[in-house]
Design a protein around this motif. Structure first.
Motif, PDB file in Angstrom:
ATOM      1  N   GLY A 190       0.713  -1.247  -0.162  1.00 24.55           N
ATOM      2  CA  GLY A 190      -0.051  -0.050   0.033  1.00 24.55           C
ATOM      3  C   GLY A 190       0.935   1.088  -0.091  1.00 24.55           C
ATOM      4  O   GLY A 190       2.272   1.241  -0.198  1.00 24.55           O
ATOM      5  N   SER A 191       0.210   2.417   0.290  1.00 21.91           N
ATOM      6  CA  SER A 191       0.639   3.582   0.209  1.00 21.91           C
ATOM      7  C   SER A 191      -0.103   4.696   0.899  1.00 21.91           C
ATOM      8  O   SER A 191      -1.277   4.447   1.194  1.00 21.91           O
ATOM      9  CB  SER A 191       1.135   4.038  -1.236  1.00 21.91           C
ATOM     10  N   ALA A 192       0.633   5.669   1.280  1.00 22.98           N
ATOM     11  CA  ALA A 192       0.035   6.790   1.821  1.00 22.98           C
ATOM     12  C   ALA A 192       0.492   8.252   1.218  1.00 22.98           C
ATOM     13  O   ALA A 192       1.848   7.950   0.698  1.00 22.98           O
ATOM     14  CB  ALA A 192      -0.074   7.149   2.986  1.00 22.98           C
ATOM     15  N   VAL A 193      -0.017   9.657   1.118  1.00 19.35           N
ATOM     16  CA  VAL A 193       0.315  10.563   0.620  1.00 19.35           C
ATOM     17  C   VAL A 193       0.395  11.605   1.667  1.00 19.35           C
ATOM     18  O   VAL A 193      -0.592  12.023   2.078  1.00 19.35           O
ATOM     19  CB  VAL A 193      -0.304  10.886  -0.632  1.00 19.35           C
ATOM     20  N   ASP A 194       1.280  12.570   1.660  1.00 15.95           N
ATOM     21  CA  ASP A 194       1.400  13.721   2.465  1.00 15.95           C
ATOM     22  C   ASP A 194       0.685  14.919   1.727  1.00 15.95           C
ATOM     23  O   ASP A 194       1.011  15.161   0.699  1.00 15.95           O
ATOM     24  CB  ASP A 194       2.672  14.057   2.900  1.00 15.95           C
ATOM     25  N   PRO A 195      -0.654  15.129   2.082  1.00 16.79           N
ATOM     26  CA  PRO A 195      -1.329  16.244   1.326  1.00 16.79           C
ATOM     27  C   PRO A 195      -0.707  17.723   1.129  1.00 16.79           C
ATOM     28  O   PRO A 195      -1.077  18.227   0.402  1.00 16.79           O
ATOM     29  CB  PRO A 195      -2.619  16.283   2.110  1.00 16.79           C
ATOM     30  N   ARG A 196       0.238  17.899   2.182  1.00 18.92           N
ATOM     31  CA  ARG A 196       0.850  19.160   1.815  1.00 18.92           C
ATOM     32  C   ARG A 196       2.331  19.223   1.184  1.00 18.92           C
ATOM     33  O   ARG A 196       2.171  19.821   0.145  1.00 18.92           O
ATOM     34  CB  ARG A 196       1.261  19.636   3.398  1.00 18.92           C
ATOM     35  N   SER A 197       2.947  18.256   1.518  1.00 21.70           N
ATOM     36  CA  SER A 197       4.271  18.055   0.549  1.00 21.70           C
ATOM     37  C   SER A 197       4.156  17.411  -0.657  1.00 21.70           C
ATOM     38  O   SER A 197       4.990  17.184  -1.619  1.00 21.70           O
ATOM     39  CB  SER A 197       5.279  17.475   1.412  1.00 21.70           C
ATOM     40  N   ARG A 198       3.049  16.458  -0.719  1.00 19.60           N
ATOM     41  CA  ARG A 198       2.746  15.407  -1.830  1.00 19.60           C
ATOM     42  C   ARG A 198       3.921  14.489  -1.670  1.00 19.60           C
ATOM     43  O   ARG A 198       3.921  13.675  -2.937  1.00 19.60           O
ATOM     44  CB  ARG A 198       2.459  16.133  -3.097  1.00 19.60           C
ATOM     45  N   ALA A 199       4.545  14.201  -0.658  1.00 13.84           N
ATOM     46  CA  ALA A 199       5.673  13.134  -0.863  1.00 13.84           C
ATOM     47  C   ALA A 199       4.764  11.953  -0.541  1.00 13.84           C
ATOM     48  O   ALA A 199       3.589  11.754  -0.256  1.00 13.84           O
ATOM     49  CB  ALA A 199       6.679  13.285   0.301  1.00 13.84           C
ATOM     50  N   ILE A 200       5.322  10.759  -1.334  1.00 14.25           N
ATOM     51  CA  ILE A 200       4.670   9.485  -1.209  1.00 14.25           C
ATOM     52  C   ILE A 200       5.341   8.386  -0.444  1.00 14.25           C
ATOM     53  O   ILE A 200       6.457   8.467  -0.311  1.00 14.25           O
ATOM     54  CB  ILE A 200       4.612   8.955  -2.678  1.00 14.25           C
ATOM     55  N   TYR A 201       4.524   7.631   0.250  1.00 15.43           N
ATOM     56  CA  TYR A 201       5.086   6.794   1.202  1.00 15.43           C
ATOM     57  C   TYR A 201       4.729   5.441   0.848  1.00 15.43           C
ATOM     58  O   TYR A 201       3.547   5.164   0.839  1.00 15.43           O
ATOM     59  CB  TYR A 201       4.743   7.020   2.833  1.00 15.43           C
ATOM     60  N   ALA A 202       5.445   4.634   0.402  1.00 11.23           N
ATOM     61  CA  ALA A 202       5.191   3.256  -0.238  1.00 11.23           C
ATOM     62  C   ALA A 202       5.496   2.080   1.050  1.00 11.23           C
ATOM     63  O   ALA A 202       6.771   2.092   1.663  1.00 11.23           O
ATOM     64  CB  ALA A 202       5.973   2.913  -1.186  1.00 11.23           C
ATOM     65  N   PHE A 203       4.543   1.178   1.401  1.00  7.42           N
ATOM     66  CA  PHE A 203       4.701   0.271   2.535  1.00  7.42           C
ATOM     67  C   PHE A 203       5.226  -1.042   1.607  1.00  7.42           C
ATOM     68  O   PHE A 203       4.376  -1.702   1.067  1.00  7.42           O
ATOM     69  CB  PHE A 203       3.529   0.223   3.107  1.00  7.42           C
ATOM     70  N   VAL A 204       6.406  -1.411   1.814  1.00  5.47           N
ATOM     71  CA  VAL A 204       7.091  -2.448   1.122  1.00  5.47           C
ATOM     72  C   VAL A 204       7.924  -3.679   2.063  1.00  5.47           C
ATOM     73  O   VAL A 204       8.599  -3.159   2.915  1.00  5.47           O
ATOM     74  CB  VAL A 204       8.022  -2.027   0.255  1.00  5.47           C
ATOM     75  N   ALA A 205       7.169  -4.605   2.338  1.00  6.18           N
ATOM     76  CA  ALA A 205       7.745  -5.754   3.219  1.00  6.18           C
ATOM     77  C   ALA A 205       8.439  -5.320   4.497  1.00  6.18           C
ATOM     78  O   ALA A 205       9.425  -5.424   4.720  1.00  6.18           O
ATOM     79  CB  ALA A 205       8.794  -6.445   2.241  1.00  6.18           C
ATOM     80  N   GLY A 206       7.508  -4.907   5.097  1.00  6.28           N
ATOM     81  CA  GLY A 206       8.010  -4.428   6.594  1.00  6.28           C
ATOM     82  C   GLY A 206       8.675  -3.266   6.580  1.00  6.28           C
ATOM     83  O   GLY A 206       9.331  -2.711   7.690  1.00  6.28           O
ATOM     84  N   THR A 207       8.839  -2.242   5.565  1.00  7.94           N
ATOM     85  CA  THR A 207       9.531  -1.220   5.674  1.00  7.94           C
ATOM     86  C   THR A 207       8.580   0.137   5.054  1.00  7.94           C
ATOM     87  O   THR A 207       7.560  -0.140   4.419  1.00  7.94           O
ATOM     88  CB  THR A 207      10.727  -1.143   4.668  1.00  7.94           C
ATOM     89  N   VAL A 208       8.875   1.345   5.246  1.00 10.95           N
ATOM     90  CA  VAL A 208       8.361   2.297   4.389  1.00 10.95           C
ATOM     91  C   VAL A 208       9.298   3.064   3.557  1.00 10.95           C
ATOM     92  O   VAL A 208      10.612   3.290   4.125  1.00 10.95           O
ATOM     93  CB  VAL A 208       7.807   3.552   5.322  1.00 10.95           C
ATOM     94  N   ARG A 209       9.008   3.115   2.186  1.00 12.25           N
ATOM     95  CA  ARG A 209      10.082   3.894   1.483  1.00 12.25           C
ATOM     96  C   ARG A 209       9.466   5.282   1.132  1.00 12.25           C
ATOM     97  O   ARG A 209       8.446   5.304   0.721  1.00 12.25           O
ATOM     98  CB  ARG A 209      10.309   3.132   0.254  1.00 12.25           C
ATOM     99  N   PHE A 210      10.338   6.174   1.359  1.00 10.02           N
ATOM    100  CA  PHE A 210      10.188   7.669   1.131  1.00 10.02           C
ATOM    101  C   PHE A 210      10.424   7.770  -0.647  1.00 10.02           C
ATOM    102  O   PHE A 210      11.559   7.902  -1.014  1.00 10.02           O
ATOM    103  CB  PHE A 210      11.201   8.270   1.979  1.00 10.02           C
ATOM    104  N   VAL A 211       9.269   8.324  -1.338  1.00 14.11           N
ATOM    105  CA  VAL A 211       9.281   8.679  -2.546  1.00 14.11           C
ATOM    106  C   VAL A 211       9.020  10.124  -2.532  1.00 14.11           C
ATOM    107  O   VAL A 211       8.003  10.559  -2.083  1.00 14.11           O
ATOM    108  CB  VAL A 211       8.338   7.867  -3.362  1.00 14.11           C
ATOM    109  N   PRO A 212      10.141  10.735  -3.297  1.00 15.09           N
ATOM    110  CA  PRO A 212       9.830  12.259  -3.385  1.00 15.09           C
ATOM    111  C   PRO A 212       8.742  12.598  -4.320  1.00 15.09           C
ATOM    112  O   PRO A 212       8.208  11.854  -5.064  1.00 15.09           O
ATOM    113  CB  PRO A 212      11.081  12.669  -4.160  1.00 15.09           C
ATOM    114  N   PRO A 213       7.901  13.561  -3.990  1.00 14.95           N
ATOM    115  CA  PRO A 213       6.791  14.014  -5.003  1.00 14.95           C
ATOM    116  C   PRO A 213       7.287  14.291  -6.310  1.00 14.95           C
ATOM    117  O   PRO A 213       8.322  14.732  -6.628  1.00 14.95           O
ATOM    118  CB  PRO A 213       6.333  15.493  -4.122  1.00 14.95           C
ATOM    119  N   PRO A 214       6.205  14.007  -7.450  1.00 15.03           N
ATOM    120  CA  PRO A 214       6.707  14.174  -8.540  1.00 15.03           C
ATOM    121  C   PRO A 214       6.889  15.472  -9.088  1.00 15.03           C
ATOM    122  O   PRO A 214       6.301  16.497  -8.542  1.00 15.03           O
ATOM    123  CB  PRO A 214       5.417  13.531  -9.400  1.00 15.03           C
ATOM    124  N   GLN A 215       7.732  15.756  -9.930  1.00 13.81           N
ATOM    125  CA  GLN A 215       8.121  17.068 -10.336  1.00 13.81           C
ATOM    126  C   GLN A 215       7.031  17.680 -11.488  1.00 13.81           C
ATOM    127  O   GLN A 215       6.580  17.007 -12.166  1.00 13.81           O
ATOM    128  CB  GLN A 215       9.259  17.465 -11.036  1.00 13.81           C
TER     129      GLN A 215
END
Length: 500
Positions: free
Chosen positions: A475-500
């Motif tokens: 799954g995933s979640a999005v920060d509505p203010r920064s628009r950063a993406i948080y991906a939930f991958v196999a027991g971790t959270v990966r920090f994906v920068p907001p799209p340009q």
């Protein structure tokens, strides 16, 4: 589940992502065995738990006889922590009834995407020490340990080789910053407090919520609970996190009840617990009224009369006042309920679930609830779908529905599904960017694990996807203010920068 081991499990399980849960239902002559397996990092499978039920007779293999059989299997899977069809990656039928069309049709709704398969024709017996027979007596064969070892080795080798042969197509993932948050096989749901710079991630298997500092990318706290988590919701203004539990796992006479835990986010401590029903399913908070809404189900027992509709559960929406820590009222929804989202502007709740009436029969989709009157106001029907995962972009009047190998977009104004995007492997919690009107949906298909972008305004899949590599994406979640993406991958959270 209380049983241990598997009887009649067939070799021939297709490769699946690490952490996937696979159900096996074997129609043996001595017992109907329901088992739950999980996929390890090397592609092998291991038995989480299993139970032997009474064997199926010829009379059971009819339209009137199969519903009680399916209900019994559902009860077993619920006892193993399966709370919705999306929790099962694939379901295998084996034994003498595996190729019966009625059996396949009856069991299809138990698995999201209708990934119901038949194992190889000749099942390989698998057993472990102390496995209980249908009558409740331990099996007593001196060859059981040897058989178990031999079969497990075969499964490891066969599945491992197939995964190795098919894994070459998977795309490499960028090196995103990654923080461990829980168990690899746990389901993940996340909510973001933009102002406080906190991400709260629930791990159902670890029965905990990880509190992540999004600026420093560190886990600053872990909040533990006593039961499996089915949903979380955040009210930043009140500094409250609401964590809903599963409860009694679907057993009619259990004394365990679903609980809503109220967490003070300034201290990360539990400040209240509220019983919400028999089986918890999802939770949401209305930011305007600060009322909390929890979906739940009541198990009604098996209805064996072939003239009676086999509806063995009733669903409701509990309305909770956190100030008094009490359930104010309960709204009857239908026969099942899952995740819920709330539009604070219109005071309408949208609940993934199903209803039944004498004219239309059972219908699945989204139940619409008017929160001003606490009455069901309609339904968005989604044909050929089980219990859906749901998210919303209310500024775009759009619901995002994931399940049955499809992403569906529904218009909240017309209350109809107006776009269906077929994606085999779509699953997991859904992140929504309300600024760009984009949803991020996990795709665990055969050719890679990625976050798909869904252009909500244009009702189409985006041109680019976010690759996640070889680990199970839940799954995933999005920060509505920064628009950063948080991906939930196999027991971790990966920090994906907001799209340009």
């Amino acid at each position: 589940m209380t049983g241990i081991g598997v009887s009649g499990l067939a070799v021939g399980i297709d490769p699946a992502p690490e952490g996937s849960r696979i159900a096996v239902i074997d129609f043996g002559s001595a017992a109907l065995t329901v088992a739950l397996l999980t996929v390890s990092a090397d592609g092998s499978t291991r038995v989480i738990d299993s139970r032997d039920l009474p064997p199926v007779s010829a009379a059971d293999l009819t339209e009137s006889g199969l519903p009680p059989v399916v209900s019994a299997a559902v009860d077993v899977l619920r006892g193993a922590g399966i709370t919705s069809p999306d929790d099962i990656h694939s379901l295998y039928l084996s034994g003498f009834a595996a190729h019966n069309p009625l059996v396949q049709k009856a069991f299809r709704p138990l698995c999201a995407g209708q990934r119901v398969k038949q194992s190889v024709p000749q099942p390989v017996p698998v057993a472990t020490a102390g496995r209980m027979s249908p009558a409740g007596r331990p099996s007593s064969s001196s060859n059981l340990p040897l058989i178990t070892f031999a079969v497990l080795v075969v499964i490891v080798v066969v599945v491992g080789v197939v995964v190795a042969m098919g894994g070459g197509d998977r795309r490499a993932a960028p090196d995103y910053p990654t923080v461990p948050i829980g168990r690899e096989a746990g389901s993940k749901q996340g909510v973001v407090d933009s102002a406080a710079g906190r991400l709260y991630v629930a791990d159902d298997m670890a029965k905990s919520v990880a509190v992540v500092d999004t600026a420093n990318r560190t886990v600053v706290s872990r909040i533990s609970f006593q039961d499996e988590i089915v949903g979380i919701a955040l009210d930043p203004e009140s500094h409250r996190l609401y964590v809903a539990s599963l409860g009694d796992h679907g057993h009619a006479h259990s004394e365990i009840r679903a609980v809503l835990w109220v967490v003070d986010t300034t201290t990360n401590g539990v400040v209240a617990t509220i019983e919400t029903g028999q089986v918890g399913r999802g939770v949401a908070v209305d930011p305007g009224t600060h009322l909390v809404y929890v979906t739940n189900e009541r198990f009604l027992g098996y209805q064996l009369d072939p003239k009676t509709v086999n509806v063995n559960a009733a669903a409701g929406l509990s309305v909770i006042d956190p100030q008094s820590a009490a359930v104010v009222t309960s709204i009857e929804l239908g026969t099942s309920a899952g995740e819920v989202v709330i539009d604070p502007a219109t005071r309408v709740a949208y609940v993934a679930g199903s209803r039944y009436d004498q004219v239309r029969g059972s219908s699945n989709g989204v139940i619409v609830v008017d929160l001003a009157s606490n009455q069901v106001a309609g339904q968005i029907t989604v044909p050929d779908a089980g219990l859906l995962q749901i998210a919303a972009d209310f500024t775009a009047n759009t619901l995002v529905l994931v399940g049955s190998d499809a992403i569906r977009l529904a218009d909240t104004a017309t209350r109809t599904v107006d776009a269906t995007l077929r994606v085999v492997g779509a699953s997991g919690s859904i992140g929504v960017d309300p600024v760009r009107h984009v949803a991020y949906v996990a795709d665990n298909g055969r050719d890679g694990y990625r976050l798909l972008t869904v252009e909500l305004a244009e009702r189409r899949l985006g041109d680019a996807s976010i690759e996640m590599g070889m680990k199970l994406l839940v799954g995933s979640a999005v920060d509505p203010r920064s628009r950063a993406i948080y991906a939930f991958v196999a027991g971790t959270v990966r920090f994906v920068p907001p799209p340009q």
